[in-house]
Design a protein around this motif. Sequence first.
Motif, PDB file in Angstrom:
ATOM      1  N   LEU A 197      41.768  71.398  59.969  1.00 40.36           N
ATOM      2  CA  LEU A 197      40.605  72.220  59.666  1.00 40.36           C
ATOM      3  C   LEU A 197      40.944  73.261  58.616  1.00 40.36           C
ATOM      4  CD1 LEU A 197      39.423  72.836  63.337  1.00 40.36           C
ATOM      5  CD2 LEU A 197      38.568  71.108  61.743  1.00 40.36           C
ATOM      6  N   ASN A 198      40.123  73.327  57.588  1.00 38.17           N
ATOM      7  CA  ASN A 198      40.266  74.375  56.597  1.00 38.17           C
ATOM      8  C   ASN A 198      39.566  75.630  57.098  1.00 38.17           C
ATOM      9  OD1 ASN A 198      39.241  75.918  54.052  1.00 38.17           O
ATOM     10  ND2 ASN A 198      40.899  74.590  53.326  1.00 38.17           N
ATOM     11  N   VAL A 199      40.142  76.794  56.822  1.00 35.99           N
ATOM     12  CA  VAL A 199      39.554  78.027  57.335  1.00 35.99           C
ATOM     13  C   VAL A 199      38.130  78.226  56.827  1.00 35.99           C
ATOM     14  CG1 VAL A 199      41.707  79.270  57.750  1.00 35.99           C
ATOM     15  CG2 VAL A 199      40.681  79.309  55.469  1.00 35.99           C
ATOM     16  N   ASP A 200      37.846  77.703  55.639  1.00 34.08           N
ATOM     17  CA  ASP A 200      36.477  77.808  55.124  1.00 34.08           C
ATOM     18  C   ASP A 200      35.506  77.032  56.000  1.00 34.08           C
ATOM     19  OD1 ASP A 200      37.155  79.422  52.924  1.00 34.08           O
ATOM     20  OD2 ASP A 200      37.759  77.658  51.753  1.00 34.08           O
ATOM     21  N   ALA A 201      35.954  75.856  56.482  1.00 32.09           N
ATOM     22  CA  ALA A 201      35.103  75.051  57.354  1.00 32.09           C
ATOM     23  C   ALA A 201      34.894  75.748  58.691  1.00 32.09           C
ATOM     24  CB  ALA A 201      35.721  73.671  57.559  1.00 32.09           C
ATOM     25  N   VAL A 202      35.962  76.338  59.216  1.00 36.18           N
ATOM     26  CA  VAL A 202      35.858  77.071  60.476  1.00 36.18           C
ATOM     27  C   VAL A 202      34.908  78.257  60.315  1.00 36.18           C
ATOM     28  CG1 VAL A 202      37.112  78.388  62.224  1.00 36.18           C
ATOM     29  CG2 VAL A 202      38.177  76.377  61.181  1.00 36.18           C
ATOM     30  N   SER A 203      35.025  78.939  59.199  1.00 35.82           N
ATOM     31  CA  SER A 203      34.167  80.091  58.931  1.00 35.82           C
ATOM     32  C   SER A 203      32.701  79.676  58.816  1.00 35.82           C
ATOM     33  CB  SER A 203      34.619  80.781  57.641  1.00 35.82           C
ATOM     34  OG  SER A 203      33.762  81.844  57.323  1.00 35.82           O
ATOM     35  N   LYS A 204      32.462  78.574  58.129  1.00 31.25           N
ATOM     36  CA  LYS A 204      31.092  78.111  57.949  1.00 31.25           C
ATOM     37  C   LYS A 204      30.460  77.692  59.272  1.00 31.25           C
ATOM     38  CE  LYS A 204      28.342  74.782  55.304  1.00 31.25           C
ATOM     39  NZ  LYS A 204      28.375  73.685  54.295  1.00 31.25           N
ATOM     40  N   ALA A 205      31.258  77.059  60.143  1.00 31.07           N
ATOM     41  CA  ALA A 205      30.732  76.569  61.416  1.00 31.07           C
ATOM     42  C   ALA A 205      30.547  77.682  62.446  1.00 31.07           C
ATOM     43  CB  ALA A 205      31.660  75.488  61.976  1.00 31.07           C
ATOM     44  N   THR A 206      31.381  78.712  62.378  1.00 31.24           N
ATOM     45  CA  THR A 206      31.364  79.755  63.416  1.00 31.24           C
ATOM     46  C   THR A 206      30.750  81.071  62.970  1.00 31.24           C
ATOM     47  OG1 THR A 206      33.580  80.525  62.797  1.00 31.24           O
ATOM     48  CG2 THR A 206      33.440  78.791  64.480  1.00 31.24           C
ATOM     49  N   GLY A 207      30.656  81.264  61.646  1.00 32.95           N
ATOM     50  CA  GLY A 207      30.162  82.537  61.142  1.00 32.95           C
ATOM     51  C   GLY A 207      31.216  83.619  61.139  1.00 32.95           C
ATOM     52  N   VAL A 208      32.460  83.262  61.420  1.00 32.51           N
ATOM     53  CA  VAL A 208      33.557  84.221  61.439  1.00 32.51           C
ATOM     54  C   VAL A 208      34.113  84.382  60.029  1.00 32.51           C
ATOM     55  CG1 VAL A 208      35.888  84.682  62.322  1.00 32.51           C
ATOM     56  CG2 VAL A 208      34.151  83.685  63.818  1.00 32.51           C
ATOM     57  N   ASN A 209      34.401  85.616  59.646  1.00 33.36           N
ATOM     58  CA  ASN A 209      34.973  85.878  58.329  1.00 33.36           C
ATOM     59  C   ASN A 209      36.300  85.132  58.172  1.00 33.36           C
ATOM     60  OD1 ASN A 209      36.569  87.404  56.203  1.00 33.36           O
ATOM     61  ND2 ASN A 209      34.600  88.430  56.061  1.00 33.36           N
ATOM     62  N   VAL A 210      36.533  84.586  56.981  1.00 33.20           N
ATOM     63  CA  VAL A 210      37.734  83.792  56.720  1.00 33.20           C
ATOM     64  C   VAL A 210      39.010  84.573  57.046  1.00 33.20           C
ATOM     65  CG1 VAL A 210      39.102  82.695  54.902  1.00 33.20           C
ATOM     66  CG2 VAL A 210      36.634  82.327  54.985  1.00 33.20           C
ATOM     67  N   THR A 211      39.018  85.854  56.688  1.00 33.42           N
ATOM     68  CA  THR A 211      40.228  86.659  56.891  1.00 33.42           C
ATOM     69  C   THR A 211      40.504  86.951  58.362  1.00 33.42           C
ATOM     70  OG1 THR A 211      38.938  88.700  56.593  1.00 33.42           O
ATOM     71  CG2 THR A 211      39.976  87.751  54.632  1.00 33.42           C
ATOM     72  N   ASP A 212      39.496  86.769  59.230  1.00 28.07           N
ATOM     73  CA  ASP A 212      39.676  87.059  60.658  1.00 28.07           C
ATOM     74  C   ASP A 212      40.185  85.860  61.456  1.00 28.07           C
ATOM     75  OD1 ASP A 212      38.807  89.651  60.333  1.00 28.07           O
ATOM     76  OD2 ASP A 212      36.707  89.156  60.688  1.00 28.07           O
ATOM     77  N   ILE A 213      40.165  84.670  60.858  1.00 26.65           N
ATOM     78  CA  ILE A 213      40.522  83.452  61.594  1.00 26.65           C
ATOM     79  C   ILE A 213      42.007  83.419  61.964  1.00 26.65           C
ATOM     80  CG2 ILE A 213      40.667  80.930  61.444  1.00 26.65           C
ATOM     81  CD1 ILE A 213      38.057  81.041  59.808  1.00 26.65           C
ATOM     82  N   PRO A 214      42.937  83.679  61.028  1.00 26.08           N
ATOM     83  CA  PRO A 214      44.361  83.681  61.428  1.00 26.08           C
ATOM     84  C   PRO A 214      44.652  84.707  62.514  1.00 26.08           C
ATOM     85  CG  PRO A 214      44.144  83.614  59.038  1.00 26.08           C
ATOM     86  CD  PRO A 214      42.778  83.890  59.579  1.00 26.08           C
ATOM     87  N   GLU A 215      44.030  85.875  62.437  1.00 34.79           N
ATOM     88  CA  GLU A 215      44.255  86.912  63.442  1.00 34.79           C
ATOM     89  C   GLU A 215      43.755  86.461  64.814  1.00 34.79           C
ATOM     90  OE1 GLU A 215      43.151  91.633  64.274  1.00 34.79           O
ATOM     91  OE2 GLU A 215      42.685  90.701  62.342  1.00 34.79           O
ATOM     92  N   ALA A 216      42.619  85.743  64.816  1.00 38.71           N
ATOM     93  CA  ALA A 216      42.071  85.247  66.077  1.00 38.71           C
ATOM     94  C   ALA A 216      43.010  84.231  66.720  1.00 38.71           C
ATOM     95  CB  ALA A 216      40.694  84.622  65.834  1.00 38.71           C
ATOM     96  N   LEU A 217      43.565  83.338  65.912  1.00 41.40           N
ATOM     97  CA  LEU A 217      44.486  82.331  66.450  1.00 41.40           C
ATOM     98  C   LEU A 217      45.789  82.968  66.918  1.00 41.40           C
ATOM     99  CD1 LEU A 217      43.916  79.492  63.831  1.00 41.40           C
ATOM    100  CD2 LEU A 217      43.287  79.426  66.249  1.00 41.40           C
ATOM    101  N   ASP A 218      46.250  83.957  66.166  1.00 40.53           N
ATOM    102  CA  ASP A 218      47.484  84.636  66.558  1.00 40.53           C
ATOM    103  C   ASP A 218      47.324  85.395  67.863  1.00 40.53           C
ATOM    104  OD1 ASP A 218      48.892  83.686  64.407  1.00 40.53           O
ATOM    105  OD2 ASP A 218      48.550  85.453  63.147  1.00 40.53           O
ATOM    106  N   TYR A 219      46.097  85.803  68.162  1.00 40.48           N
ATOM    107  CA  TYR A 219      45.846  86.469  69.445  1.00 40.48           C
ATOM    108  C   TYR A 219      46.200  85.531  70.591  1.00 40.48           C
ATOM    109  CZ  TYR A 219      43.215  88.085  73.499  1.00 40.48           C
ATOM    110  OH  TYR A 219      42.856  88.477  74.773  1.00 40.48           O
ATOM    111  N   TRP A 220      45.767  84.267  70.500  1.00 47.23           N
ATOM    112  CA  TRP A 220      46.038  83.306  71.566  1.00 47.23           C
ATOM    113  C   TRP A 220      47.517  82.939  71.610  1.00 47.23           C
ATOM    114  CZ3 TRP A 220      42.353  83.449  74.855  1.00 47.23           C
ATOM    115  CH2 TRP A 220      41.042  83.679  74.430  1.00 47.23           C
ATOM    116  N   VAL A 221      48.201  83.056  70.467  1.00 45.64           N
ATOM    117  CA  VAL A 221      49.647  82.850  70.466  1.00 45.64           C
ATOM    118  C   VAL A 221      50.325  83.996  71.204  1.00 45.64           C
ATOM    119  CG1 VAL A 221      51.708  82.692  69.020  1.00 45.64           C
ATOM    120  CG2 VAL A 221      49.623  81.490  68.336  1.00 45.64           C
ATOM    121  N   ASN A 222      49.878  85.221  70.936  1.00 54.66           N
ATOM    122  CA  ASN A 222      50.451  86.394  71.607  1.00 54.66           C
ATOM    123  C   ASN A 222      50.222  86.364  73.110  1.00 54.66           C
ATOM    124  OD1 ASN A 222      51.621  87.856  69.444  1.00 54.66           O
ATOM    125  ND2 ASN A 222      49.612  88.545  68.787  1.00 54.66           N
TER     126      ASN A 222
END
Length: 336
Positions: free
Chosen positions: A47-72
């Motif tokens: 999945l490209n972050v642009d595709a994730v952003s388009k499907a979810t409405g989440v800002n592109v820059t917030d996607i890595p931080e969101a995934l890293d939260y679940w890693v933490n």
Amino acid sequence: MSVKINLGAWRSVFAVPSKIVDEGLKFADGVKLKVLLYVLRNADSELNVDAVSKATGVNVTDIPEALDYWVNMEILQKDEGVYAPVNSTEEIKPTQNSNNEIKTVETISKDVDEQKQRFIVTKPQKPDYVFTSQRLAVDNDLKILVGEAQTMLGKTLSNSDIATLLMLKDTCGLRLDVILMLIQYCVSIDKGNMRTVEKIGISWADEGINSVEAADNKIASAHHASRCFSQVSSVFGMKNVGSPTKKQLEYSTKWVGEWKFSAPMLREAYERCVDSKGELKFNYIDGILKKWEALGIKNLNDLKESEAAKKPQPLKQKSSYDINELEKIDTLDFIN
């Protein structure tokens, strides 16, 4: 950046593991949940972050931080850009700690829980594009806030800017009049941009500044600290230094605002610092001024007298002759 998640045993169905609900929801917001649910639904797809952003409405820059939260939270693990579930099916074997004590399954589980409790979300998350748009359509207070902010800043706010205001209002809990005072303050110090508004707004929320009186006192204190630093930087010959650090503001406020040292005294301390250390060091100068303050030295005359009093007085030279012997010699000369 590409996102790919290998679900392993979860591949056959789109399911939300109970661990996510049991352990990850406490600090998770809508952004983190949206991103997680979307990548789970599209398991084994790159999945490209642009595709994730388009499907979810989440800002592109917030996607890595969101995934890293679940890693933490130790729900996902990350290996060379690929996310996968943390393997919780491995047999946990007793281990020994530094004191050679056997660690059981129970103590290991307790250690893991304690590590998770140390994870704290230090920065509030801005709402996504869709949620912000929906709120703006129905929230009259937000409409007023956006209109006033646009007038103060002299520009049309972007959706990201409006999301910042909504975050300060809802997540941080700042009142509308306090947010407007904050924006006006940022404009007054030539930093009328939403990045500064967001940074200071979060700081105010952490300090519990949520009344007009508290905000007014905070702004007055900030202006006072800025004036003190301006005097100090001028005496020290500091040019084009940009924004002062928090520590520099604290030192300047103490030296000028609290201890009331004059420009000549500041310059004297500066020169002694540079002569001794070869460079400007605020903490070294603070040590010099602290000593002078404790001794009650407030001007150069006081300093001169204090240092002169400490100098050892020259010893009076003792006569190398005896006055009685001299008198005898004079008498004999007279008789002869």
